[in-house]
Design a protein around this motif. Structure first.
Motif, PDB file in Angstrom:
ATOM      1  N   LEU A 140     -15.629  45.814  -3.795  1.00  0.00           N
ATOM      2  CA  LEU A 140     -16.919  46.370  -4.213  1.00  0.00           C
ATOM      3  C   LEU A 140     -17.861  45.275  -4.718  1.00  0.00           C
ATOM      4  CD1 LEU A 140     -15.734  49.618  -6.043  1.00  0.00           C
ATOM      5  CD2 LEU A 140     -16.765  49.432  -3.765  1.00  0.00           C
ATOM      6  N   ASP A 141     -17.313  44.336  -5.461  1.00  0.00           N
ATOM      7  CA  ASP A 141     -18.130  43.216  -5.942  1.00  0.00           C
ATOM      8  C   ASP A 141     -18.636  42.375  -4.776  1.00  0.00           C
ATOM      9  OD1 ASP A 141     -17.770  44.003  -8.535  1.00  0.00           O
ATOM     10  OD2 ASP A 141     -16.186  42.553  -8.989  1.00  0.00           O
ATOM     11  N   ALA A 142     -17.786  42.217  -3.758  1.00  0.00           N
ATOM     12  CA  ALA A 142     -18.185  41.435  -2.593  1.00  0.00           C
ATOM     13  C   ALA A 142     -19.316  42.124  -1.836  1.00  0.00           C
ATOM     14  CB  ALA A 142     -16.983  41.224  -1.673  1.00  0.00           C
ATOM     15  N   LEU A 143     -19.210  43.454  -1.688  1.00  0.00           N
ATOM     16  CA  LEU A 143     -20.257  44.196  -0.999  1.00  0.00           C
ATOM     17  C   LEU A 143     -21.565  44.160  -1.788  1.00  0.00           C
ATOM     18  CD1 LEU A 143     -18.241  47.323   0.214  1.00  0.00           C
ATOM     19  CD2 LEU A 143     -19.112  45.446   1.627  1.00  0.00           C
ATOM     20  N   ALA A 144     -21.452  44.284  -3.107  1.00  0.00           N
ATOM     21  CA  ALA A 144     -22.649  44.270  -3.948  1.00  0.00           C
ATOM     22  C   ALA A 144     -23.339  42.908  -3.915  1.00  0.00           C
ATOM     23  CB  ALA A 144     -22.273  44.628  -5.383  1.00  0.00           C
ATOM     24  N   ALA A 145     -22.535  41.860  -3.795  1.00  0.00           N
ATOM     25  CA  ALA A 145     -23.102  40.511  -3.772  1.00  0.00           C
ATOM     26  C   ALA A 145     -23.610  40.128  -2.383  1.00  0.00           C
ATOM     27  CB  ALA A 145     -22.052  39.509  -4.231  1.00  0.00           C
ATOM     28  N   GLY A 146     -23.254  40.919  -1.373  1.00  0.00           N
ATOM     29  CA  GLY A 146     -23.690  40.630  -0.022  1.00  0.00           C
ATOM     30  C   GLY A 146     -23.119  39.334   0.521  1.00  0.00           C
ATOM     31  N   VAL A 147     -21.806  39.219   0.488  1.00  0.00           N
ATOM     32  CA  VAL A 147     -21.148  37.990   0.931  1.00  0.00           C
ATOM     33  C   VAL A 147     -21.404  37.752   2.410  1.00  0.00           C
ATOM     34  CG1 VAL A 147     -19.335  38.097  -0.800  1.00  0.00           C
ATOM     35  CG2 VAL A 147     -19.001  39.239   1.383  1.00  0.00           C
ATOM     36  N   GLN A 148     -21.469  36.491   2.777  1.00  0.00           N
ATOM     37  CA  GLN A 148     -21.720  36.131   4.166  1.00  0.00           C
ATOM     38  C   GLN A 148     -20.474  36.341   5.007  1.00  0.00           C
ATOM     39  OE1 GLN A 148     -23.126  32.117   4.195  1.00  0.00           O
ATOM     40  NE2 GLN A 148     -25.135  32.636   3.326  1.00  0.00           N
ATOM     41  N   GLU A 149     -20.704  36.712   6.245  1.00  0.00           N
ATOM     42  CA  GLU A 149     -19.591  36.897   7.164  1.00  0.00           C
ATOM     43  C   GLU A 149     -18.896  35.570   7.409  1.00  0.00           C
ATOM     44  OE1 GLU A 149     -18.759  38.936  11.549  1.00  0.00           O
ATOM     45  OE2 GLU A 149     -20.738  39.016  10.617  1.00  0.00           O
ATOM     46  N   GLU A 150     -17.574  35.628   7.569  1.00  0.00           N
ATOM     47  CA  GLU A 150     -16.723  34.468   7.781  1.00  0.00           C
ATOM     48  C   GLU A 150     -16.524  33.633   6.521  1.00  0.00           C
ATOM     49  OE1 GLU A 150     -14.949  34.297  10.415  1.00  0.00           O
ATOM     50  OE2 GLU A 150     -16.053  36.008  11.218  1.00  0.00           O
ATOM     51  N   SER A 151     -17.055  34.085   5.389  1.00  0.00           N
ATOM     52  CA  SER A 151     -16.740  33.409   4.129  1.00  0.00           C
ATOM     53  C   SER A 151     -15.319  33.790   3.723  1.00  0.00           C
ATOM     54  CB  SER A 151     -17.724  33.811   3.038  1.00  0.00           C
ATOM     55  OG  SER A 151     -17.576  35.185   2.720  1.00  0.00           O
ATOM     56  N   SER A 152     -14.746  33.050   2.777  1.00  0.00           N
ATOM     57  CA  SER A 152     -13.380  33.332   2.354  1.00  0.00           C
ATOM     58  C   SER A 152     -13.262  34.738   1.760  1.00  0.00           C
ATOM     59  CB  SER A 152     -12.914  32.284   1.334  1.00  0.00           C
ATOM     60  OG  SER A 152     -13.750  32.298   0.191  1.00  0.00           O
ATOM     61  N   THR A 153     -14.275  35.144   0.983  1.00  0.00           N
ATOM     62  CA  THR A 153     -14.262  36.480   0.391  1.00  0.00           C
ATOM     63  C   THR A 153     -14.312  37.556   1.464  1.00  0.00           C
ATOM     64  OG1 THR A 153     -15.377  35.649  -1.602  1.00  0.00           O
ATOM     65  CG2 THR A 153     -15.440  38.032  -1.202  1.00  0.00           C
ATOM     66  N   HIS A 154     -15.165  37.342   2.468  1.00  0.00           N
ATOM     67  CA  HIS A 154     -15.288  38.315   3.565  1.00  0.00           C
ATOM     68  C   HIS A 154     -13.972  38.429   4.321  1.00  0.00           C
ATOM     69  CE1 HIS A 154     -16.459  39.799   7.594  1.00  0.00           C
ATOM     70  NE2 HIS A 154     -17.338  40.497   6.920  1.00  0.00           N
ATOM     71  N   LYS A 155     -13.294  37.294   4.537  1.00  0.00           N
ATOM     72  CA  LYS A 155     -12.014  37.306   5.258  1.00  0.00           C
ATOM     73  C   LYS A 155     -10.963  38.087   4.484  1.00  0.00           C
ATOM     74  CE  LYS A 155     -12.627  32.882   7.651  1.00  0.00           C
ATOM     75  NZ  LYS A 155     -12.122  31.489   7.771  1.00  0.00           N
ATOM     76  N   ILE A 156     -10.946  37.916   3.155  1.00  0.00           N
ATOM     77  CA  ILE A 156      -9.957  38.614   2.332  1.00  0.00           C
ATOM     78  C   ILE A 156     -10.168  40.124   2.406  1.00  0.00           C
ATOM     79  CG2 ILE A 156      -9.180  38.999  -0.037  1.00  0.00           C
ATOM     80  CD1 ILE A 156      -9.847  36.036  -0.572  1.00  0.00           C
ATOM     81  N   VAL A 157     -11.416  40.558   2.234  1.00  0.00           N
ATOM     82  CA  VAL A 157     -11.721  41.991   2.253  1.00  0.00           C
ATOM     83  C   VAL A 157     -11.423  42.586   3.614  1.00  0.00           C
ATOM     84  CG1 VAL A 157     -13.554  43.706   2.031  1.00  0.00           C
ATOM     85  CG2 VAL A 157     -13.451  41.775   0.438  1.00  0.00           C
ATOM     86  N   ARG A 158     -11.827  41.887   4.673  1.00  0.00           N
ATOM     87  CA  ARG A 158     -11.593  42.392   6.029  1.00  0.00           C
ATOM     88  C   ARG A 158     -10.108  42.487   6.334  1.00  0.00           C
ATOM     89  NH1 ARG A 158     -14.288  38.841  10.518  1.00  0.00           N
ATOM     90  NH2 ARG A 158     -12.696  37.398   9.768  1.00  0.00           N
ATOM     91  N   CYS A 159      -9.347  41.487   5.914  1.00  0.00           N
ATOM     92  CA  CYS A 159      -7.907  41.471   6.189  1.00  0.00           C
ATOM     93  C   CYS A 159      -7.180  42.565   5.419  1.00  0.00           C
ATOM     94  CB  CYS A 159      -7.329  40.101   5.835  1.00  0.00           C
ATOM     95  SG  CYS A 159      -5.570  39.931   6.159  1.00  0.00           S
TER      96      CYS A 159
END
Length: 316
Positions: free
Chosen positions: A278-297
């Motif tokens: 939820l924090d990642a979505l609220a912050a609008g993380v960029q695709e292919e960033s480490s945070t985006h990879k963790i959430v997607r995985c």
């Protein structure tokens, strides 16, 4: 007369001028104590505490017994190049040596062997790794751990291994313990994930440790093709266990551990993952960033949702 007698006594000489050995000097001066069961139990408990607190069990055994205890080294058992027949022979030999050593020290062989195996797991996990915060073993580490766990299975089969003591010893090396090693202990039947996690004295701390390592696992899954199969299997097993134990209604009455511990850990990890996403979505993380990879995985694993999402997951 008294002045001339004292030097002879101090130098260990009898009146005839013969030098006496220390054994002769001390003979008759040491009183034999009667057997005291309470004192013997205290000595046994002290020996167990010494084994559990010593950082290098092999070094401790050398201090107690001398160079002959080098035979207790597990290096030959976990040698990747050793044949199965040789490994079985080594397991039998070391198991026998452990029994003898435990008898001399006055401690249960299960505690001694658990400490030695845990120490070897730590040595394998601290070998050079491929990433700054690894959760996966290298190929060489994986081979060595596999051989070590075969020896642990031998000890279990012969009632020479304490699961509880092993769990306690593993948490002492928590900072270097790799998540894949924990998973292999579960898969090979040494200690289950549930048994290991519930043995930790601080549920909040173990939840934090799990969350951090699972994030690293998700991040490394896409970056490592060499270990992708192992990483996917690990993630699937962890997710199934969290969903099954976190939302179970009927506790297993056969368990000897406190029933509330496991749901506490699993819910804690699931909540941490949800808040992270939820924090990642609220912050609008960029695709292919480490945070985006963790959430997607974590939420969209490769191959679709795990079976537990459809209610088909099984315990352990």
């Amino acid at each position: 007369m008294s002045d001339s007698w004292v030097p002879n006594s101090a130098s260990g000489q009898d009146p005839g001028g013969r030098r006496r050995a220390w054994a002769e000097l001390l003979a008759g001066r040491v009183k034999r104590e009667k057997y005291n069961p309470e004192r013997a139990q205290k000595l046994k408990e002290s020996a167990v505490r010494l084994l559990r607190s010593h950082q290098d069990l092999n070094a401790l055994l050398l201090e107690v017994e001398g160079p002959l205890c080098k035979k207790l080294s597990l290096s030959k058992v976990i040698d990747c190049d050793s044949s199965e027949a040789y490994a079985n022979h080594s397991s039998s030999f070391i198991g026998s040596a452990l029994q003898d050593q435990a008898s001399r020290l006055g401690v249960p062989v299960g505690i001694l062997s658990a400490g030695m195996v845990a120490s070897s797991v730590g040595q394998i996990c601290t070998a050079p790794a491929e990433t700054s915060h690894p959760v996966l073993l290298t190929v060489e580490q994986r081979k060595k751990l596999s051989s070590l766990l075969e020896f642990a299975q031998y000890l279990l089969a012969h009632s020479m291994f304490s699961r509880l003591s092993f769990c306690q010893e593993l948490w002492k090396i928590q900072s270097s313990l790799l998540l894949e090693a924990v998973w292999h202990l579960h898969v090979q039947g040494i200690v289950s994930l549930q048994e290991l996690l519930e043995s930790h004295p601080d549920m909040h701390a173990v939840g934090s440790w799990l969350f951090r390592n699972l994030c690293c696992l998700c991040e490394q899954m896409e970056a490592s093709c060499q270990h992708a199969d192992v990483a996917r299997a690990m993630l699937s097993d962890f997710v199934q266990m969290f969903v099954l134990r976190g939302f179970q209604k009927n506790s297993d009455l056969r368990r000897t551990v406190e029933p509330e511990k496991m749901p506490q850990v699993t819910v804690d990890v699931l909540q941490r993952m949800l808040i992270f996403a939820l924090d990642a979505l609220a912050a609008g993380v960029q695709e292919e960033s480490s945070t985006h990879k963790i959430v997607r995985c974590w939420y969209v694993p490769e191959g679709g949702l795990p079976e537990c999402a459809a209610g088909r997951c099984l315990p352990n």
